[in-house]
Write a protein that holds these residues in place. Structure first.
Motif, mmCIF file in Angstrom:
data_model
loop_
_atom_site.group_PDB
_atom_site.id
_atom_site.type_symbol
_atom_site.label_atom_id
_atom_site.label_comp_id
_atom_site.label_asym_id
_atom_site.label_seq_id
_atom_site.Cartn_x
_atom_site.Cartn_y
_atom_site.Cartn_z
ATOM 1 N N GLY A 176 0.838 -1.193 0.000
ATOM 2 C CA GLY A 176 0.000 0.000 0.000
ATOM 3 C C GLY A 176 0.870 1.239 0.000
ATOM 4 O O GLY A 176 2.073 1.176 -0.301
ATOM 5 N N LYS A 177 0.266 2.337 0.359
ATOM 6 C CA LYS A 177 1.013 3.596 0.349
ATOM 7 C C LYS A 177 0.758 4.317 1.662
ATOM 8 O O LYS A 177 -0.369 4.755 1.920
ATOM 9 N N TRP A 178 1.777 4.338 2.483
ATOM 10 C CA TRP A 178 1.669 5.083 3.735
ATOM 11 C C TRP A 178 2.828 6.093 3.727
ATOM 12 O O TRP A 178 3.979 5.723 4.003
ATOM 13 N N ASN A 179 2.540 7.296 3.328
ATOM 14 C CA ASN A 179 3.599 8.302 3.195
ATOM 15 C C ASN A 179 3.426 9.404 4.246
ATOM 16 O O ASN A 179 2.319 9.875 4.475
ATOM 17 N N PHE A 180 4.540 9.767 4.832
ATOM 18 C CA PHE A 180 4.489 10.750 5.915
ATOM 19 C C PHE A 180 5.525 11.846 5.690
ATOM 20 O O PHE A 180 6.600 11.591 5.141
ATOM 21 N N LYS A 181 5.164 13.015 6.174
ATOM 22 C CA LYS A 181 6.141 14.104 6.233
ATOM 23 C C LYS A 181 6.108 14.635 7.650
ATOM 24 O O LYS A 181 5.028 14.884 8.199
ATOM 25 N N PHE A 182 7.268 14.748 8.225
ATOM 26 C CA PHE A 182 7.309 15.355 9.562
ATOM 27 C C PHE A 182 8.638 16.060 9.717
ATOM 28 O O PHE A 182 9.484 16.037 8.799
ATOM 29 N N GLN A 183 8.812 16.677 10.848
ATOM 30 C CA GLN A 183 10.036 17.455 11.038
ATOM 31 C C GLN A 183 10.801 16.976 12.263
ATOM 32 O O GLN A 183 10.207 16.579 13.263
ATOM 33 N N LEU A 184 12.097 17.014 12.130
ATOM 34 C CA LEU A 184 12.968 16.686 13.253
ATOM 35 C C LEU A 184 13.604 17.983 13.736
ATOM 36 O O LEU A 184 14.047 18.798 12.926
ATOM 37 N N THR A 185 13.638 18.140 15.024
ATOM 38 C CA THR A 185 14.192 19.395 15.542
ATOM 39 C C THR A 185 15.478 19.123 16.301
ATOM 40 O O THR A 185 15.716 18.017 16.777
ATOM 41 N N LYS A 186 16.260 20.157 16.390
ATOM 42 C CA LYS A 186 17.507 20.043 17.152
ATOM 43 C C LYS A 186 17.123 20.125 18.632
ATOM 44 O O LYS A 186 16.889 21.200 19.166
ATOM 45 N N ASP A 187 17.016 18.992 19.232
ATOM 46 C CA ASP A 187 16.526 19.001 20.612
ATOM 47 C C ASP A 187 17.607 18.531 21.571
ATOM 48 O O ASP A 187 18.776 18.442 21.236
ATOM 49 N N ASN A 188 17.169 18.189 22.754
ATOM 50 C CA ASN A 188 18.119 17.827 23.805
ATOM 51 C C ASN A 188 18.959 16.618 23.463
ATOM 52 O O ASN A 188 20.095 16.503 23.893
ATOM 53 N N ALA A 189 18.393 15.689 22.718
ATOM 54 C CA ALA A 189 19.144 14.465 22.425
ATOM 55 C C ALA A 189 20.435 14.801 21.704
ATOM 56 O O ALA A 189 21.488 14.241 21.983
ATOM 57 N N ILE A 190 20.356 15.730 20.767
ATOM 58 C CA ILE A 190 21.568 16.106 20.032
ATOM 59 C C ILE A 190 22.520 16.851 20.952
ATOM 60 O O ILE A 190 23.733 16.635 20.923
ATOM 61 N N ALA A 191 21.958 17.681 21.818
ATOM 62 C CA ALA A 191 22.815 18.426 22.750
ATOM 63 C C ALA A 191 23.557 17.481 23.682
ATOM 64 O O ALA A 191 24.658 17.785 24.138
ATOM 65 N N ASP A 192 22.980 16.324 23.939
ATOM 66 C CA ASP A 192 23.603 15.384 24.883
ATOM 67 C C ASP A 192 24.579 14.417 24.224
ATOM 68 O O ASP A 192 25.022 13.460 24.855
ATOM 69 N N VAL A 193 24.876 14.639 22.964
ATOM 70 C CA VAL A 193 25.810 13.747 22.269
ATOM 71 C C VAL A 193 27.255 14.176 22.562
ATOM 72 O O VAL A 193 27.568 15.368 22.580
ATOM 73 N N LYS A 194 28.062 13.181 22.800
ATOM 74 C CA LYS A 194 29.493 13.480 23.001
ATOM 75 C C LYS A 194 30.296 12.675 21.979
ATOM 76 O O LYS A 194 30.054 11.469 21.809
ATOM 77 N N VAL A 195 31.227 13.329 21.308
ATOM 78 C CA VAL A 195 32.057 12.628 20.322
ATOM 79 C C VAL A 195 33.517 12.733 20.754
ATOM 80 O O VAL A 195 33.993 13.825 21.055
ATOM 81 N N VAL A 196 34.179 11.608 20.826
ATOM 82 C CA VAL A 196 35.620 11.631 21.121
ATOM 83 C C VAL A 196 36.349 10.913 19.991
ATOM 84 O O VAL A 196 35.796 10.024 19.337
#
Lengths: 375, 174
Positions: A234-254
């Motif tokens: 079938g066809k189940w198509n969605f559009k939504f938005q991702l925001t720069k939220d806390n999860a990204i702020a809590d990322v640490k890269v070493v």
């Protein structure tokens, strides 16, 4: 200049050549295939590894519904107010997703199946989608064969555009549980892994403004049925938005730049990314049975991250979840060094290091052990 | 046979389902092995190794619909490895085979045609032209962007056109 044949001409010529030879499988070849199939061992550790991954989402407890506000009022009226899917699917991993969930609440109906993208969570590398899938025709749990109670298969494709980078990801399996006689609730994990280093999201600045995401589903499996009947296209198509939220702020890269020597070559640990959703280890090593490699034998298998024991500084074991090859070239030799990323479950926030060790079943001590500082 | 369902069953640890898949694709595997290796014993070794690797790795396949592409890629990789191991002796035997074939276009084999190609193009050609696999599938399986696949196929098309042209000196077929 020579004439360039069209695809069809080339296909025709090659097929002519191919058909001219022995299209019938030779007895010698057939015998070897049969002998190999007859001697196949029972599943080894890799199966257990998959079982472990499945087990992450296999046992859930229903808890009472908690309503959250939808950020998309246009579609909010389309669905019952039930709260975050992650909250319903109550285990530790999903609880973390719930902390960062943003309501979407968009529903699409096709072929008697209503798919709702209830909420999403995003850490810059992985998009977690909480689904509610409602089947028009009710069923009982007896209808679902053993081993199929916790998953629904889907042909899905998530597309994101971040600046000039276009990224695609697939979940293919939505893990969760049936919550009533019509409804399955589950989680799809979409890892944004681009083979081209320039497209990797670590190197891409996540913009302040929302990122447009397009999710297309073209098949949902109805596990009551078997064979082709189970695939509801079938066809189940969605559009939504991702925001720069806390999860990204809590990322640490070493970038530890630590390497260990093994008998088959060096393993270089280039980057570790600690996010609320996962622990990503980017490394280079000689081949193991990773996606795209498949140079496998028992001696080399300790190179495979699926059997590594990874712990954080509290001793918590991080479970293998997925691995991907990076780079544009497929490996040809087992000596080829291919960069790759492996995703484990999340480490405790504030962990000062992770420890990685690996050994074969027959080993008394690890073939290698390395401590990677996260500070 | 509902391939996707069978692949999924195999991924869930069902040995019978895996055997069913291999039997279903046996002829395709033979065609790939035959197109890449001259020696029958080598083809047998390549397929044996490929089956074992596929059995070990089938659970990792993220998209069951790509099983065939994936299986053929494993087999092709094995064929290349064996080809490399035997490279010195193979070169001699290939030369003899080609020389002894004289003008015999009828003797032209797929392997000779593919040998006209750069190595990185061979798998693509087998997948795209002989097995009619879509660029998208190949791209996903090889983890190479679709644009790169198309560009490589364009290069392969030029090389194949040269190899297949009906002129003296080419690996002609007509």
């Amino acid at each position: 200049m020579s004439e360039i044949y069209t695809d069809e001409q080339i296909r025709k010529l090659l097929n002519k050549i191919n058909e001219k030879g022995d299209v019938e499988v030779s007895p010698q070849f057939h015998k070897r295939v049969q002998d190999t199939l007859n001697s196949l061992p029972q599943r080894r550790s890799n199966r257990k590894r998959l079982a472990k991954v499945s087990a992450l989402v296999a046992s859930f407890l229903m808890i009472s519904a908690i309503a959250i506000g939808s950020l998309n009022p246009t579609f909010a009226t389309d669905i019952p107010v039930i709260g975050s899917v992650f909250k319903h699917l109550n285990n530790i991993q999903n609880s973390i997703y719930d902390d960062y969930a943003v309501g979407v609440g968009e529903s699409q109906t096709s072929k008697g199946i209503t798919v709702t993208v209830n909420d999403v969570a995003f850490d810059g590398k992985r998009v977690i989608v909480g689904y509610i899938i409602k089947f028009e025709k009710p069923f009982t749990f007896k209808d679902i064969p053993d081993g199929w109670e916790d998953k629904i298969f889907a042909w899905d494709e998530l597309k994101l555009t971040i600046g000039r980078n276009r990224l695609k990801a697939y979940a293919n399996t939505i893990y969760g549980q049936y919550t009533d006689s019509n409804t399955f609730m589950g989680v799809g994990k979409y890892d944004l892994i681009a083979p081209n280093p320039e497209d990797r999201t670590e190197d891409v600045t996540i913009p302040q403004q929302p990122i447009d995401a397009i999710l297309k589903i073209s098949m949902i499996s109805d596990n009551r049925k078997s064979g082709l009947d189970s695939e509801i296209k079938g066809k189940w198509n969605f559009k939504f938005q991702l925001t720069k939220d806390n999860a990204i702020a809590d990322v640490k890269v070493v970038e530890p730049k630590i390497s260990v020597k093994t008998e088959f070559g060096e393993i270089k640990f280039n980057k570790v990314r600690i996010s609320p959703f996962s622990t990503d280890i980017e490394y280079e090593a000689p081949q193991d049975p990773i996606l795209g490699g498949y140079e496998y034998n028992d001696d080399r298998s300790y190179l495979s991250p699926g059997i590594w024991v990874v712990t954080d500084d509290t001793g918590k074991e991080l479970k293998w979840e997925a691995e991907y090859g990076l780079g544009l070239k497929a490996p040809k030799n087992k000596e080829d060094i291919i960069p790759r990323v492996v995703k484990f479950t999340f480490a405790n926030p504030g962990s000062k290091y992770i420890n990685i060790s690996s050994k074969l079943k027959s080993d008394k001590s690890p073939r290698f052990e390395v401590k990677i500082p996260l500070e | 046979m509902d391939l996707i369902k069978v692949v999924k069953t195999a991924q869930n640890g069902d040995k019978k389902a895996f055997i069913q898949l291999i039997q279903y694709f046996e002829k395709d595997m033979y065609k790939v092995a035959k197109s890449l290796l001259q020696n029958e014993a080598d083809r047998c070794d390549a397929v044996q190794e490929a089956i074992l690797k596929a059995y070990e790795g089938v659970w990792q396949l993220r998209q069951p619909e790509y099983f065939k592409t994936w299986l053929m890629k494993i087999l092709a990789n094995n064929c290349y490895l064996i080809h490399r191991k035997n490279s010195r002796t193979t070169v001699v035997s290939e030369l003899q085979a080609i020389e002894s074939s004289g003008n015999g276009y009828a003797e032209v084999e797929m392997k000779q045609v593919l040998d006209c190609l750069d190595e990185d193009l061979k798998t693509l050609v087998v997948m795209y032209y002989l097995h009619d696999l879509p660029v998208k599938n190949i791209s996903e399986t090889l983890a190479i962007p679709e644009g790169t696949i198309k560009s490589k196929l364009s290069k392969a098309r030029a090389q194949l056109s040269e190899a297949l042209k009906p002129e003296q000196g080419g690996l002609c077929y007509e």
